[in-house]
Design a protein around this motif. Structure first.
Motif, PDB file in Angstrom:
ATOM      1  N   VAL A   1       0.871  -1.170   0.000  1.00  0.00           N
ATOM      2  CA  VAL A   1       0.000   0.000   0.000  1.00  0.00           C
ATOM      3  C   VAL A   1       0.906   1.217   0.000  1.00  0.00           C
ATOM      4  CG1 VAL A   1      -1.788   1.293   1.213  1.00  0.00           C
ATOM      5  CG2 VAL A   1      -1.821  -1.209   1.258  1.00  0.00           C
TER       6      VAL A   1
ATOM      7  N   LEU B   1      -7.862  -4.262   2.897  1.00  0.00           N
ATOM      8  CA  LEU B   1      -6.671  -3.929   2.122  1.00  0.00           C
ATOM      9  C   LEU B   1      -5.481  -4.794   2.539  1.00  0.00           C
ATOM     10  CD1 LEU B   1      -6.754  -0.005   1.857  1.00  0.00           C
ATOM     11  CD2 LEU B   1      -7.738  -1.726   0.320  1.00  0.00           C
TER      12      LEU B   1
ATOM     13  N   ARG C   1      -3.581  -7.178   0.111  1.00  0.00           N
ATOM     14  CA  ARG C   1      -2.151  -6.967  -0.067  1.00  0.00           C
ATOM     15  C   ARG C   1      -1.394  -8.280   0.106  1.00  0.00           C
ATOM     16  NH1 ARG C   1       0.561  -3.298   4.430  1.00  0.00           N
ATOM     17  NH2 ARG C   1      -0.065  -5.139   5.614  1.00  0.00           N
TER      18      ARG C   1
ATOM     19  N   THR D   1      -1.729  -4.587  -5.214  1.00  0.00           N
ATOM     20  CA  THR D   1      -0.977  -3.364  -4.938  1.00  0.00           C
ATOM     21  C   THR D   1      -1.945  -2.188  -4.917  1.00  0.00           C
ATOM     22  OG1 THR D   1       0.965  -4.273  -6.072  1.00  0.00           O
ATOM     23  CG2 THR D   1       0.908  -1.876  -5.732  1.00  0.00           C
ATOM     24  N   PHE D   2      -1.770  -1.291  -3.951  1.00  0.00           N
ATOM     25  CA  PHE D   2      -2.678  -0.142  -3.825  1.00  0.00           C
ATOM     26  C   PHE D   2      -1.896   1.171  -3.816  1.00  0.00           C
ATOM     27  CE2 PHE D   2      -4.919  -3.696  -1.907  1.00  0.00           C
ATOM     28  CZ  PHE D   2      -6.182  -3.592  -2.480  1.00  0.00           C
TER      29      PHE D   2
ATOM     30  N   PHE E   1      -2.729   4.764  -2.561  1.00  0.00           N
ATOM     31  CA  PHE E   1      -3.708   5.275  -1.593  1.00  0.00           C
ATOM     32  C   PHE E   1      -3.554   6.792  -1.491  1.00  0.00           C
ATOM     33  CE2 PHE E   1      -5.047   6.227   2.767  1.00  0.00           C
ATOM     34  CZ  PHE E   1      -6.162   5.436   2.945  1.00  0.00           C
TER      35      PHE E   1
ATOM     36  N   ALA F   1      -0.228   2.551   5.271  1.00  0.00           N
ATOM     37  CA  ALA F   1       0.734   2.552   4.161  1.00  0.00           C
ATOM     38  C   ALA F   1       2.033   1.849   4.519  1.00  0.00           C
ATOM     39  CB  ALA F   1       1.027   3.991   3.729  1.00  0.00           C
TER      40      ALA F   1
END
Length: 548
Positions: free
Chosen positions: A53, A201, A205, A210-211, A213, A225
């Protein structure tokens, strides 16, 4: 303060697959994007590891949205390259990005309320798995990954905000996205819903998703994160490790100043009644449950009354009924003792109500019109933009210049179209306009939604200054820290009723969030009654010595 992206295996909560860490999921190199008179992105560099993240922070207008639109194919860069999973790509449209495994969940949901969950997911993607049993099985499988447990045959209009957001995530997963851009995903969620989203999330993950944010809520960024990249004035200024960086340090990276606080130290509440709402009832055609059910509410001069509620529980209808945008079926609305119940919106504005709408682009601005033209909206019959039966263009231009200077609206000039400004500067323009003309009541609906910490601090300060000068404020906000910090008293709305009062000095966001969802109680459940003399946020607070 800045540091490289954490090495493999050192991210938050672990869970980053080691076998994919060597090849970045996304690498942006030297991205530059110019618009007439503006450089939105200048030599931006961003690396995102697979299965992490990665938060992107920056002021409104810093270039975050432009950068994400480039990554999602909505715009093309003038310079620079994009790599996805080690392969250089050129996106000419969002369809190209989706084909490459990149999806985006926008801040404002793009769902059809009159369709089911399944129909919303399949709409436009019928060629992938058809519309029958195979498609439903695939949606059901992905729904479990996205944490969506509702019946797929439910209409979207029946869902709460958190589940609607999961449907949006489900839509991009169904189209094959492994890299998901989340634009302000927690803006309308209560703390419990934020925790649930973050749990989802983390699970995704761990499955290799994959993020990216995007958020203005720095405490939340640090909580979820694995790495944070900060953009300022169109370029990257550093990457921080959320395990060691503080919110204050991130704010300084973003805007060069300390993290602002909405907290109001000194009470200015008087016993002068400005707004009194009694028995306000609003019904919906075809529904037995009223949208508003016998609302009683009082706001006094120098007082901020906050309305806390999960979206869809009547706060929009309350604001619109008080503004005269909806005609109530029963009840009265009085301003400074004058009955406005039968009056229209313009008459209520002329009586002294200022209005910061929830959606600035739909109800607050004409995006294609210049700033000075937007200054006229809602003030057509009042000075300085009106002179008798005629509009005063000169007066509008002069006062727009004053607003730009006084409220720090960052613009090349007052002839610029409102749509060319960043969201934060649009909001500052609206707040400046609505505080002009000496209103006696300000209805502020989500006044800092989607606004960066710098603009947020300015808006808070202007509201607090106006309150100290005797303005009455009815505040609706999904930001519970803002609501607790600014308000003199808080009322919880649930199912169209005011069900509880909360004391901002002692209530926590978690307690307030529980009350908003019907899972807990704060204060006294008195149905929102207000006799004008015993309200816990009224004159009583002015004798408490200030600090809280």
């Amino acid at each position: 303060m800045t540091s490289p992206v954490p090495e493999e295996g050192t991210g938050h909560d672990a869970g980053v697959p080691s076998d994919t860490a060597a090849v970045p999921a996304v690498r942006l190199s030297g991205i530059t994007k110019r618009f007439p008179g503006v450089v939105a992105n200048s030599d931006v560099h961003l690396g995102v590891r697979a299965g992490e993240v990665h938060a992107l922070c920056g002021e409104n207008g810093a270039g975050k949205s432009t950068l994400m639109k480039i990554l999602y194919g909505m715009q093309q860069p003038d310079e620079g390259t994009i790599e996805v999973e080690g392969r250089e790509v050129v996106f000419r449209s969002p369809a190209d990005a989706i084909d490459a495994g990149v999806g985006m969940v926008h801040q404002h949901f793009m769902l059809a309320d009159n369709l089911t969950v399944l129909e919303n997911v399949l709409l436009g993607a019928e060629k992938l798995h058809g519309i029958g049993r195979r498609a439903r099985a695939r949606v059901s499988e992905l729904a479990r990954r996205a944490g969506l447990t509702v019946d797929l045959s439910l209409l979207v209009e029946e869902l709460g905000v958190a589940d609607r957001q999961r449907v949006e995530i489900l839509k991009v997963l169904y189209r094959g996205a492994r890299i998901v851009i989340l634009d302000e995903p927690t803006a309308v969620l209560v703390p419990q819903e934020v925790d649930e989203l973050f749990a989802t999330l983390r699970e995704m993950r761990a499955d290799g998703y994959t993020f990216l944010f995007i958020s203005h809520k720095l405490d939340e960024v640090r909580a979820i994160a694995d790495a944070v990249t900060v953009i300022r004035r169109g370029t990257t200024v550093g990457t921080a490790d959320p395990r060691t960086v503080t919110s204050r340090q991130l704010a300084e990276m973003m805007v060069g100043s300390e993290l602002p606080s909405p907290e109001t130290r000194v009470s200015s509440v008087t016993d002068v009644e400005v707004l009194r709402v009694e028995g306000l009832t609003l019904r919906s055609e075809g529904s037995e449950r009223p949208l508003l059910d016998s609302i009683d509410l009082t706001v006094r001069a120098g007082e901020i009354v906050g309305i806390a509620g999960v979206e869809g529980n009547g706060q929009v209808e309350l604001v619109e009924a008080v503004m005269g945008m909806r005609r109530a079926h029963a009840g009265t609305v009085r301003l400074s003792g004058v009955d406005l119940t039968s009056k229209g919106t313009m008459a209520r504005r002329e009586a002294g109500i200022g209005y910061v709408p929830e959606d600035r682009t739909r109800h607050g601005l004409l995006l294609d019109e210049p700033l000075w033209s937007n200054r006229i909206l809602g003030f057509q019959s009042r000075r300085p933009v009106s002179s008798g039966a005629w509009l005063s263009i000169e007066g509008a231009r002069t006062d727009t210049t004053r607003i730009v200077e006084q409220f720090d609206v960052r613009t090349p000039g007052i002839d610029v179209a409102a749509g060319a400004l960043s969201g934060g500067n649009q909001q500052k323009l609206i707040v400046g306009r609505e505080l002009s003309g000496d209103p006696v009541l300000l209805i502020a609906s989500h006044p800092t939604r989607g606004v960066d910490v710098g603009a947020q601090a300015g808006i808070w300060e202007h509201i607090k200054t106006a309150r100290a000068n005797g303005l009455a404020v009815l505040l609706v906000s999904a930001d519970l820290d803002e609501l607790i910090g600014l308000s003199d008293t808080i009322k919880v709305i649930y199912g169209g009723r005011l069900v509880a009062d909360a004391d901002p000095r002692s209530v926590t966001p978690e307690d307030l969030g529980a009350a908003m969802t019907g899972a807990g109680e704060v204060g006294t459940d008195d149905g929102g009654t207000d006799d004008g003399g015993t309200d816990d946020g009224g004159t009583d607070r002015s004798t408490r010595g200030g600090d809280r």
